[in-house]
Scaffold this active site. Structure first.
Site, PDB file in Angstrom:
ATOM      1  N   ASP A  37     -48.703 -36.588 -71.205  1.00 58.58           N
ATOM      2  CA  ASP A  37     -50.143 -37.206 -70.531  1.00 58.58           C
ATOM      3  C   ASP A  37     -49.378 -38.230 -70.097  1.00 58.58           C
ATOM      4  O   ASP A  37     -49.788 -39.124 -70.345  1.00 58.58           O
ATOM      5  CB  ASP A  37     -50.931 -38.153 -72.513  1.00 58.58           C
ATOM      6  CG  ASP A  37     -49.709 -38.444 -73.283  1.00 58.58           C
ATOM      7  OD1 ASP A  37     -48.549 -38.182 -72.688  1.00 58.58           O
ATOM      8  OD2 ASP A  37     -50.227 -39.189 -74.100  1.00 58.58           O
ATOM      9  N   HIS A 240     -30.870 -32.797 -48.479  1.00 57.24           N
ATOM     10  CA  HIS A 240     -32.081 -33.736 -49.494  1.00 57.24           C
ATOM     11  C   HIS A 240     -31.573 -34.142 -50.825  1.00 57.24           C
ATOM     12  O   HIS A 240     -31.860 -33.448 -52.001  1.00 57.24           O
ATOM     13  CB  HIS A 240     -33.181 -32.636 -49.256  1.00 57.24           C
ATOM     14  CG  HIS A 240     -34.293 -32.830 -48.049  1.00 57.24           C
ATOM     15  ND1 HIS A 240     -35.083 -31.901 -47.365  1.00 57.24           N
ATOM     16  CD2 HIS A 240     -33.676 -33.383 -47.184  1.00 57.24           C
ATOM     17  CE1 HIS A 240     -35.614 -32.037 -46.347  1.00 57.24           C
ATOM     18  NE2 HIS A 240     -34.864 -32.692 -46.363  1.00 57.24           N
ATOM     19  N   ASP A 257     -29.796 -42.596 -47.924  1.00 53.35           N
ATOM     20  CA  ASP A 257     -30.448 -42.385 -46.648  1.00 53.35           C
ATOM     21  C   ASP A 257     -31.784 -43.086 -47.821  1.00 53.35           C
ATOM     22  O   ASP A 257     -32.005 -42.505 -48.945  1.00 53.35           O
ATOM     23  CB  ASP A 257     -30.520 -41.072 -46.662  1.00 53.35           C
ATOM     24  CG  ASP A 257     -32.460 -40.949 -45.948  1.00 53.35           C
ATOM     25  OD1 ASP A 257     -33.358 -41.920 -45.521  1.00 53.35           O
ATOM     26  OD2 ASP A 257     -32.631 -39.547 -44.946  1.00 53.35           O
ATOM     27  N   ASP A 268     -37.096 -46.317 -43.755  1.00 47.38           N
ATOM     28  CA  ASP A 268     -36.378 -45.165 -43.987  1.00 47.38           C
ATOM     29  C   ASP A 268     -35.146 -45.305 -43.104  1.00 47.38           C
ATOM     30  O   ASP A 268     -35.226 -45.109 -41.939  1.00 47.38           O
ATOM     31  CB  ASP A 268     -37.588 -44.225 -43.289  1.00 47.38           C
ATOM     32  CG  ASP A 268     -37.263 -42.461 -43.171  1.00 47.38           C
ATOM     33  OD1 ASP A 268     -35.343 -42.519 -43.945  1.00 47.38           O
ATOM     34  OD2 ASP A 268     -37.040 -41.367 -42.697  1.00 47.38           O
ATOM     35  N   HIS A 347     -30.421 -30.601 -37.793  1.00 48.80           N
ATOM     36  CA  HIS A 347     -31.835 -30.732 -37.798  1.00 48.80           C
ATOM     37  C   HIS A 347     -32.395 -32.161 -37.021  1.00 48.80           C
ATOM     38  O   HIS A 347     -31.076 -31.672 -35.920  1.00 48.80           O
ATOM     39  CB  HIS A 347     -32.467 -31.919 -39.057  1.00 48.80           C
ATOM     40  CG  HIS A 347     -31.387 -33.555 -39.316  1.00 48.80           C
ATOM     41  ND1 HIS A 347     -31.409 -34.531 -38.375  1.00 48.80           N
ATOM     42  CD2 HIS A 347     -29.622 -33.553 -40.563  1.00 48.80           C
ATOM     43  CE1 HIS A 347     -30.664 -35.350 -39.447  1.00 48.80           C
ATOM     44  NE2 HIS A 347     -29.470 -34.617 -39.776  1.00 48.80           N
ATOM     45  N   HIS A 351     -38.260 -38.794 -36.689  1.00 49.61           N
ATOM     46  CA  HIS A 351     -39.225 -38.170 -37.010  1.00 49.61           C
ATOM     47  C   HIS A 351     -40.535 -39.440 -36.491  1.00 49.61           C
ATOM     48  O   HIS A 351     -40.054 -40.592 -36.574  1.00 49.61           O
ATOM     49  CB  HIS A 351     -39.851 -38.003 -38.262  1.00 49.61           C
ATOM     50  CG  HIS A 351     -39.515 -38.344 -39.149  1.00 49.61           C
ATOM     51  ND1 HIS A 351     -39.637 -39.963 -39.952  1.00 49.61           N
ATOM     52  CD2 HIS A 351     -38.151 -38.037 -39.347  1.00 49.61           C
ATOM     53  CE1 HIS A 351     -38.834 -39.881 -40.547  1.00 49.61           C
ATOM     54  NE2 HIS A 351     -37.575 -39.714 -40.588  1.00 49.61           N
ATOM     55  N   HIS A 358     -42.587 -39.441 -42.881  1.00 52.55           N
ATOM     56  CA  HIS A 358     -43.107 -38.892 -41.870  1.00 52.55           C
ATOM     57  C   HIS A 358     -44.374 -38.394 -41.458  1.00 52.55           C
ATOM     58  O   HIS A 358     -45.187 -37.484 -42.178  1.00 52.55           O
ATOM     59  CB  HIS A 358     -42.063 -36.870 -42.158  1.00 52.55           C
ATOM     60  CG  HIS A 358     -41.371 -36.527 -42.614  1.00 52.55           C
ATOM     61  ND1 HIS A 358     -40.445 -35.154 -43.548  1.00 52.55           N
ATOM     62  CD2 HIS A 358     -39.596 -37.554 -42.351  1.00 52.55           C
ATOM     63  CE1 HIS A 358     -39.547 -35.623 -43.685  1.00 52.55           C
ATOM     64  NE2 HIS A 358     -38.959 -36.730 -43.199  1.00 52.55           N
ATOM     65  N   GLU A 381     -32.347 -40.354 -36.571  1.00 51.98           N
ATOM     66  CA  GLU A 381     -30.744 -39.758 -37.311  1.00 51.98           C
ATOM     67  C   GLU A 381     -30.023 -39.362 -36.877  1.00 51.98           C
ATOM     68  O   GLU A 381     -30.306 -37.942 -37.526  1.00 51.98           O
ATOM     69  CB  GLU A 381     -31.938 -40.237 -38.367  1.00 51.98           C
ATOM     70  CG  GLU A 381     -33.162 -38.824 -38.484  1.00 51.98           C
ATOM     71  CD  GLU A 381     -34.279 -38.871 -40.008  1.00 51.98           C
ATOM     72  OE1 GLU A 381     -33.317 -38.797 -40.552  1.00 51.98           O
ATOM     73  OE2 GLU A 381     -35.313 -39.365 -39.893  1.00 51.98           O
ATOM     74  N   TYR A 385     -22.416 -32.921 -40.126  1.00 52.89           N
ATOM     75  CA  TYR A 385     -22.051 -32.657 -41.312  1.00 52.89           C
ATOM     76  C   TYR A 385     -21.219 -31.650 -41.930  1.00 52.89           C
ATOM     77  O   TYR A 385     -21.555 -30.469 -40.986  1.00 52.89           O
ATOM     78  CB  TYR A 385     -23.445 -32.185 -41.842  1.00 52.89           C
ATOM     79  CG  TYR A 385     -24.440 -33.218 -41.800  1.00 52.89           C
ATOM     80  CD1 TYR A 385     -24.778 -34.050 -42.660  1.00 52.89           C
ATOM     81  CD2 TYR A 385     -25.380 -33.188 -40.622  1.00 52.89           C
ATOM     82  CE1 TYR A 385     -25.795 -35.015 -42.912  1.00 52.89           C
ATOM     83  CE2 TYR A 385     -26.673 -33.907 -40.455  1.00 52.89           C
ATOM     84  CZ  TYR A 385     -26.869 -34.698 -41.605  1.00 52.89           C
ATOM     85  OH  TYR A 385     -28.005 -35.804 -41.892  1.00 52.89           O
ATOM     86  N   ARG A 403     -24.414 -39.978 -41.661  1.00 53.37           N
ATOM     87  CA  ARG A 403     -25.711 -40.018 -40.591  1.00 53.37           C
ATOM     88  C   ARG A 403     -26.401 -41.036 -40.377  1.00 53.37           C
ATOM     89  O   ARG A 403     -25.782 -41.988 -41.744  1.00 53.37           O
ATOM     90  CB  ARG A 403     -26.707 -39.422 -41.592  1.00 53.37           C
ATOM     91  CG  ARG A 403     -28.069 -39.368 -40.699  1.00 53.37           C
ATOM     92  CD  ARG A 403     -29.583 -38.706 -41.283  1.00 53.37           C
ATOM     93  NE  ARG A 403     -29.527 -38.680 -42.357  1.00 53.37           N
ATOM     94  CZ  ARG A 403     -29.402 -38.015 -43.186  1.00 53.37           C
ATOM     95  NH1 ARG A 403     -28.642 -36.754 -43.378  1.00 53.37           N
ATOM     96  NH2 ARG A 403     -29.605 -37.755 -44.871  1.00 53.37           N
ATOM     97  N   GLU A 405     -29.691 -43.661 -39.821  1.00 50.64           N
ATOM     98  CA  GLU A 405     -30.615 -43.803 -39.317  1.00 50.64           C
ATOM     99  C   GLU A 405     -31.778 -44.997 -39.017  1.00 50.64           C
ATOM    100  O   GLU A 405     -31.248 -45.506 -39.558  1.00 50.64           O
ATOM    101  CB  GLU A 405     -31.943 -42.856 -40.288  1.00 50.64           C
ATOM    102  CG  GLU A 405     -32.971 -42.851 -39.958  1.00 50.64           C
ATOM    103  CD  GLU A 405     -33.727 -42.258 -41.114  1.00 50.64           C
ATOM    104  OE1 GLU A 405     -33.612 -41.707 -42.829  1.00 50.64           O
ATOM    105  OE2 GLU A 405     -34.482 -41.670 -41.045  1.00 50.64           O
TER     106      GLU A 405
HETATM  107  N1  GLY Z   1     -35.818 -39.835 -45.502  1.00 47.98           N
HETATM  108  C1  GLY Z   1     -36.033 -38.765 -44.990  1.00 47.98           C
HETATM  109  C2  GLY Z   1     -35.959 -38.846 -43.357  1.00 47.98           C
HETATM  110  O1  GLY Z   1     -35.090 -39.602 -43.002  1.00 47.98           O
HETATM  111  O2  GLY Z   1     -36.595 -38.084 -42.694  1.00 47.98           O
HETATM  112 MN    MN Z   2     -35.889 -40.032 -41.702  1.00 47.35          MN
HETATM  113 MN    MN Z   3     -33.815 -40.832 -44.211  1.00 46.26          MN
END
Ligand code: GLY
Ligand code: MN
Ligand code: MN
Length: 439
Positions: A37, A240, A257, A268, A347, A351, A358, A381, A385, A403, A405
């Site tokens: 619940d 992720h 991140d 982000d 990647h 975005h 996103h 970003e 890796y 990374r 970003e």
């Molecule tokens: N935090 C997700 C991305 O960087 O797209």
């Molecule tokens: Mn991002």
């Molecule tokens: Mn991110």
């Protein structure tokens, strides 16, 4: 905060595009059970909130341009002193009118009775199909109810349009007040990244650093815009990674991140820094390649450029860097053409960013990459890796996930980096980490 006038302006703009004889039906998100619940904290549906500013569950907005008795109707929960004692305050139908500017408001429990009658007077229905099958079914049920009454002379709407086509294009262009909110979200997220850099010591766990980030968000009244990624060493190579459970090792890098959400707008941001405060030579070398790629990509965020230009700039700098270090071998143009870099950079470079991390908005228009225009916000970003055991790669590069970003606004001139307050050069990071405490 976004003001009531702006929500009204958005509804007007959408209704102008819909035209007369139309109806838009926009439900908010359903509540989600976490276990038994207990529910997850409620977050309004972004499209619904964009048009209403209303943050209660069980609500549906209806827009009917030109309707004489009011164009904006809100179905919502009724006031209930007993339930409100348990689950919190409600605006009720009166609050929907007085505080949220609905022209008319009805109890959500009456929607099955009322909506068919509203639909009947319209030719065209705007609704987002496919994302909520249960709600789609209710819309179809309402339409079918009218069909059944067709013999009695009622008219059935016969044109269906996807609402998101109009709405998501509006959401792509950020207004002045949206940008103010997004700058605030980015500012707090930058403080969180600084705090994490200062708190970090070998032997701490990833979740302890996550706690520093969340502390900074919550004390500003914000929440994480998405589950934060706090990955030391090899965990930084898991795109992720959200377990955030491992101890941080002296000599490793830490990739964070994490972004704050303010008034339903996201930031982000990713930063990568050494757990012990000093980059090793190999880490510094790779880090500088990623930073150069990021800076090259940010330079491409200009009105008139295409969506893919920042990505192509990042790929060029990353591939050239990998080639120079002997991690890739061959000819630069062939390595780019054959996407050889994808082994280490799998990647894309960014975005759209807005109410959703996103965010909505098309990346291609008529088969071509979209042209960047002032008011659009995107992330930049790039990363590299190189997990342990990478075959054919010298051991000194292993265990490196990097990374960087930032959140970037397209303007009529130079790009505006909303997240510039988070340190990202080697010197900035090392000097901040060398300080015992900033405050
Ligand atoms: N935090 C997700 C991305 O960087 O797209
Ligand atoms: Mn991002
Ligand atoms: Mn991110």
């Amino acid at each position: 905060m976004i003001g009531r006038k702006e929500f009204a302006r958005r509804r007007k703009q959408l209704m102008r595009m819909m035209g007369k004889d139309s109806i838009a039906i926009v439900p908010t998100s359903p509540e989600q059970v976490r276990n038994r619940d207990v529910e997850f904290p409620f977050r309004a549906d972004s499209d619904f909130f964009y048009l209403t500013g209303f943050h209660e569950p069980e609500a549906v907005a209806v827009l009917m341009p030109g309707r004489p008795h009011g164009e904006y109707l809100l179905f919502c929960r009724e006031r209930d002193p007993h339930l409100e004692t348990w689950t919190g305050r409600r605006a009720g139908t009166r609050g929907a009118i007085e505080q949220y500017d609905a022209n008319d408001a009805f109890p959500i429990g009456d929607i099955d009775e009322i909506l068919p009658g509203l639909l009947e007077s319209c030719e065209r229905v705007f609704h987002t199909m496919g994302s909520r099958p249960e709600f789609d079914k209710r819309v179809m049920d309402w339409i079918n109810r009218i069909r059944q009454g067709a013999r009695m002379g009622s008219r059935t709407p016969d044109k269906f349009f996807s609402l998101e086509h109009l709405l998501h294009d509006m959401r792509l262009y950020k207004s002045r007040s949206e940008l103010r909110v997004m700058r605030t979200a980015a500012r707090v997220a930058c403080s969180a990244h600084r705090r994490a850099m200062q708190a970090c010591r070998p032997g701490m766990h990833e979740y302890e650093i996550e706690a520093e980030l969340v502390h900074e968000f919550r004390r500003a009244g914000m929440v994480p815009a998405y589950p934060g990624i706090v990955g030391g060493g090899e965990n930084g190579c898991i795109l992720h990674y959200t377990e955030n459970s491992q101890p941080l090792q002296d000599g490793d890098l830490l990739l964070i991140d994490a972004g704050a959400e303010y008034d339903c707008y996201a930031s982000d941001i990713t930063r990568t820094f050494p757990v012990n405060g000093r980059f090793s030579d190999a880490q510094k070398t790779l880090y500088k390649v990623v930073l150069a790629a990021q800076e090259a990509a940010i330079r491409e965020v200009r009105a008139g450029n295409h969506w893919n230009d920042p990505h192509e700039a990042a790929v060029r700098v990353l591939t050239r860097g990998l080639l120079k270090l002997g991690i890739l071998k061959g000819k630069l143009s062939a390595l780019i053409r054959d996407e050889a870099y994808r082994r280490f950079y799998m990647h894309r470079t960014g975005h759209w960013l807005g109410m959703d991390v996103h965010d909505v908005g098309d990346y291609k228009v008529g088969g071509e990459w979209r042209v960047l225009e002032p008011g659009m916000v995107l992330t930049v970003e790039p990363g590299l890796y190189i997990p342990a055991g990478s075959r054919g790669v010298a051991k000194k590069w292993w265990n490196t996930g990097i990374r960087i970003e930032d959140d970037v606004l397209v303007t009529s001139g130079d790009p505006e980096v909303l997240s510039a307050a988070a340190p990202k050069t080697v010197a900035e990071i090392e000097s901040l980490m060398a300080l015992e405490s900033e405050k």
